[in-house]
Every structure is written in structure tokens, then in C-alpha cells.
Design a protein around this motif. Structure first.
Motif, PDB file in Angstrom:
ATOM      1  N   CYS A   1       0.855  -1.186   0.000  1.00 43.37           N
ATOM      2  CA  CYS A   1       0.000   0.000   0.000  1.00 43.37           C
ATOM      3  C   CYS A   1       0.896   1.242   0.000  1.00 43.37           C
ATOM      4  CB  CYS A   1      -0.895  -0.032   1.243  1.00 43.37           C
ATOM      5  SG  CYS A   1      -2.033   1.345   1.351  1.00 43.37           S
ATOM      6  N   PRO A   2       0.781   2.106  -1.013  1.00 40.99           N
ATOM      7  CA  PRO A   2       1.668   3.268  -1.085  1.00 40.99           C
ATOM      8  C   PRO A   2       1.465   4.266   0.060  1.00 40.99           C
ATOM      9  CG  PRO A   2       0.048   3.318  -2.868  1.00 40.99           C
ATOM     10  CD  PRO A   2      -0.130   2.025  -2.144  1.00 40.99           C
ATOM     11  N   SER A   3       0.278   4.322   0.641  1.00 35.90           N
ATOM     12  CA  SER A   3       0.012   5.295   1.705  1.00 35.90           C
ATOM     13  C   SER A   3       0.338   4.768   3.099  1.00 35.90           C
ATOM     14  CB  SER A   3      -1.453   5.737   1.646  1.00 35.90           C
ATOM     15  OG  SER A   3      -2.295   4.626   1.896  1.00 35.90           O
ATOM     16  N   ASP A   4       0.621   3.448   3.217  1.00 38.05           N
ATOM     17  CA  ASP A   4       0.924   2.850   4.519  1.00 38.05           C
ATOM     18  C   ASP A   4       1.871   1.681   4.288  1.00 38.05           C
ATOM     19  OD1 ASP A   4       1.017   1.577   6.964  1.00 38.05           O
ATOM     20  OD2 ASP A   4      -1.143   1.348   7.171  1.00 38.05           O
ATOM     21  N   LYS A   5       3.122   1.844   4.704  1.00 42.28           N
ATOM     22  CA  LYS A   5       4.135   0.836   4.428  1.00 42.28           C
ATOM     23  C   LYS A   5       3.804  -0.522   5.067  1.00 42.28           C
ATOM     24  CE  LYS A   5       7.866   4.066   3.701  1.00 42.28           C
ATOM     25  NZ  LYS A   5       8.053   4.018   2.295  1.00 42.28           N
ATOM     26  N   ARG A   6       2.956  -0.550   6.096  1.00 47.42           N
ATOM     27  CA  ARG A   6       2.589  -1.813   6.732  1.00 47.42           C
ATOM     28  C   ARG A   6       1.417  -2.482   6.020  1.00 47.42           C
ATOM     29  NH1 ARG A   6       0.946  -0.438  12.466  1.00 47.42           N
ATOM     30  NH2 ARG A   6      -0.026   1.220  11.303  1.00 47.42           N
ATOM     31  N   GLY A   7       0.658  -1.741   5.257  1.00 47.50           N
ATOM     32  CA  GLY A   7      -0.550  -2.258   4.627  1.00 47.50           C
ATOM     33  C   GLY A   7      -0.299  -2.897   3.275  1.00 47.50           C
ATOM     34  N   GLN A   8      -1.252  -3.720   2.870  1.00 46.77           N
ATOM     35  CA  GLN A   8      -1.200  -4.340   1.550  1.00 46.77           C
ATOM     36  C   GLN A   8      -2.561  -4.222   0.889  1.00 46.77           C
ATOM     37  OE1 GLN A   8       0.193  -8.427   2.113  1.00 46.77           O
ATOM     38  NE2 GLN A   8       2.033  -7.827   0.992  1.00 46.77           N
ATOM     39  N   ASN A   9      -2.529  -4.196  -0.434  1.00 45.07           N
ATOM     40  CA  ASN A   9      -3.739  -4.237  -1.238  1.00 45.07           C
ATOM     41  C   ASN A   9      -3.840  -5.594  -1.910  1.00 45.07           C
ATOM     42  OD1 ASN A   9      -4.590  -1.524  -0.840  1.00 45.07           O
ATOM     43  ND2 ASN A   9      -3.101  -0.835  -2.346  1.00 45.07           N
ATOM     44  N   ALA A  10      -5.047  -6.074  -2.069  1.00 42.45           N
ATOM     45  CA  ALA A  10      -5.320  -7.229  -2.917  1.00 42.45           C
ATOM     46  C   ALA A  10      -5.815  -6.669  -4.241  1.00 42.45           C
ATOM     47  CB  ALA A  10      -6.375  -8.125  -2.286  1.00 42.45           C
ATOM     48  N   VAL A  11      -5.310  -7.220  -5.345  1.00 47.87           N
ATOM     49  CA  VAL A  11      -5.651  -6.727  -6.675  1.00 47.87           C
ATOM     50  C   VAL A  11      -6.154  -7.901  -7.509  1.00 47.87           C
ATOM     51  CG1 VAL A  11      -4.796  -5.546  -8.736  1.00 47.87           C
ATOM     52  CG2 VAL A  11      -3.807  -4.999  -6.497  1.00 47.87           C
ATOM     53  N   LEU A  12      -7.319  -7.732  -8.115  1.00 47.53           N
ATOM     54  CA  LEU A  12      -7.873  -8.743  -9.005  1.00 47.53           C
ATOM     55  C   LEU A  12      -7.146  -8.675 -10.335  1.00 47.53           C
ATOM     56  CD1 LEU A  12     -10.139 -10.868  -9.480  1.00 47.53           C
ATOM     57  CD2 LEU A  12     -11.561  -8.974 -10.294  1.00 47.53           C
ATOM     58  N   THR A  13      -6.564  -9.790 -10.753  1.00 46.25           N
ATOM     59  CA  THR A  13      -5.846  -9.836 -12.031  1.00 46.25           C
ATOM     60  C   THR A  13      -6.845  -9.969 -13.184  1.00 46.25           C
ATOM     61  OG1 THR A  13      -5.655 -12.242 -12.023  1.00 46.25           O
ATOM     62  CG2 THR A  13      -3.878 -10.991 -10.918  1.00 46.25           C
ATOM     63  N   ASP A  14      -6.350  -9.781 -14.391  1.00 42.49           N
ATOM     64  CA  ASP A  14      -7.197  -9.984 -15.568  1.00 42.49           C
ATOM     65  C   ASP A  14      -7.693 -11.423 -15.620  1.00 42.49           C
ATOM     66  OD1 ASP A  14      -6.873  -7.341 -16.330  1.00 42.49           O
ATOM     67  OD2 ASP A  14      -5.289  -7.773 -17.796  1.00 42.49           O
ATOM     68  N   GLU A  15      -6.818 -12.380 -15.277  1.00 40.82           N
ATOM     69  CA  GLU A  15      -7.224 -13.782 -15.261  1.00 40.82           C
ATOM     70  C   GLU A  15      -8.328 -14.019 -14.223  1.00 40.82           C
ATOM     71  OE1 GLU A  15      -5.398 -18.268 -14.510  1.00 40.82           O
ATOM     72  OE2 GLU A  15      -4.020 -16.561 -14.648  1.00 40.82           O
ATOM     73  N   GLY A  16      -8.174 -13.411 -13.044  1.00 43.29           N
ATOM     74  CA  GLY A  16      -9.197 -13.532 -12.008  1.00 43.29           C
ATOM     75  C   GLY A  16     -10.517 -12.922 -12.440  1.00 43.29           C
ATOM     76  N   PHE A  17     -10.438 -11.788 -13.131  1.00 43.92           N
ATOM     77  CA  PHE A  17     -11.657 -11.147 -13.631  1.00 43.92           C
ATOM     78  C   PHE A  17     -12.349 -12.037 -14.658  1.00 43.92           C
ATOM     79  CE2 PHE A  17     -14.076  -8.107 -16.232  1.00 43.92           C
ATOM     80  CZ  PHE A  17     -14.831  -7.503 -15.225  1.00 43.92           C
ATOM     81  N   ALA A  18     -11.555 -12.680 -15.523  1.00 40.90           N
ATOM     82  CA  ALA A  18     -12.129 -13.581 -16.532  1.00 40.90           C
ATOM     83  C   ALA A  18     -12.792 -14.790 -15.871  1.00 40.90           C
ATOM     84  CB  ALA A  18     -11.045 -14.038 -17.510  1.00 40.90           C
TER      85      ALA A  18
END
Length: 180
Positions: free
Chosen positions: A110-127
Motif C-alpha cells: 500500500c503506497p500510503s501505509d508501508k505496513r498495509g497491503q492491497n489485494a488486486v484482481l488480475t485480468d485472469e481472475g476477472f475472466a
């Protein structure tokens, strides 16, 4: 789930240690409660089996993919994803790891919090989600909406909103109040 705690005790039993007497469910309330439990267990099982069979994933994973697909840039902070899914951070981390192995999700710092993480849906996951959605929607429609009149759908929606509003924590901070 044990429903025995909602029924009145055997004749002669009273409240515990002199406290206020429990407000036992009436026979009608007990009937509705048990019908609700039975229906929700069957419904959850029905949806989980359909998704496992048709998409190779449990219902909880489908729900996480849906949340990510609806988030801006298909990205959501892990803590917020756990809060929205009503699961512990540990269970979410395990689920995201499994989804990462399939290539459906990736984690980013997470760019706004060095301790945090984001989960991101990939194109494959979206498909995968796009492919699974029609069968899932049909399973929901068949199990619920095809069995109800439009008036019953309206009433059920109103009732569920009342219950959800009464149970939703007012402060959904970082400390998650649920254990599943």
C-alpha cells in the motif's frame, strides 16, 4: 448450529444465579428461527456446491473476487476486504494466498501505509469471475427468487435490512468483531 439454547429449559429450571429471567422464544418464534437456520444452511451449501462444481472455488472466494471486481482499479486494502467479507485477517490472508496461486489475485504494498497491503484482481481472475457469474446468478435465482412472489421479495429485503442494520457494528475499525 445448536438451537437448543433458544428454547425454554425443562420445567422447573429458572434463570442462572438469580439474574433476570431469559426471554425464551415463543413456539412461533422457535419455528421461524429453526426454519431460518435450516434454510440458510441449505442455501449456503447449495451456492458453495454450485461454485465448487462450476468454477472450482468456494463461495467465500467468489465473494472476495466480486468485491475486488467492484473496487476502484480492482484493488482493495486487505483490512477493508476482511471487514467487508466479515472474516478474520488470518482467514483472508489464507484465501488470498490460494487465489494468488491460481493467478486470480496479487498483493501489492500500500503506497500510503508501508505496513498495509492491497489485494488486486488480475485480468485472469476477472475472466474467471465473468465465467462463474452466470451460473452463480442462476443458482441464486433458482434457489431464492424463483420461489418468491415480488411482494415476498420486497418483504424479505426489508426484513434482512432491519436485521443487518441492527447487527452491523457502528465502528468497523481495524479490530474485527467476528471470528469466522
Amino acid at each position: 448450529m445448536n438451537t437448543a439454547s433458544t428454547a425454554s429449559p425443562a420445567h422447573g429450571e429458572g434463570s442462572c444465579e438469580g439474574g433476570p429471567a431469559p426471554r425464551w422464544l415463543t413456539d412461533d418464534e422457535q419455528r421461524v428461527w429453526r426454519a431460518y437456520l435450516h434454510a440458510t444452511m441449505l442455501f449456503d451449501d447449495h451456492l458453495d456446491r454450485q461454485l465448487q462444481r462450476d468454477a472450482g472455488m468456494p463461495h467465500i472466494y467468489y465473494g472476495l473476487l466480486v468485491q475486488l471486481s467492484q473496487a476502484p482499479h480492482r484493488r482493495r486494502r486487505m483490512t477493508q476486504l476482511a471487514i467487508d467479507a466479515k472474516i478474520t485477517r488470518s482467514r483472508l490472508s489464507h484465501a488470498i494466498s490460494r487465489l494468488e496461486k491460481k493467478g486470480w489475485v496479487r498483493r501489492e504494498d500500500c503506497p500510503s501505509d508501508k505496513r498495509g497491503q492491497n489485494a488486486v484482481l488480475t485480468d485472469e481472475g476477472f475472466a474467471v469471475l465473468e465465467s462463474a457469474a452466470p451460473g452463480h446468478v442462476e443458482a441464486v435465482r433458482q434457489a431464492m427468487f424463483d420461489r418468491l412472489t415480488p411482494e415476498q421479495v420486497d418483504r424479505l429485503g426489508e426484513i434482512m435490512m432491519i436485521i443487518a442494520d441492527g447487527l452491523q457494528p457502528a465502528d468497523s475499525g481495524a479490530d474485527l468483531p467476528w471470528l469466522r
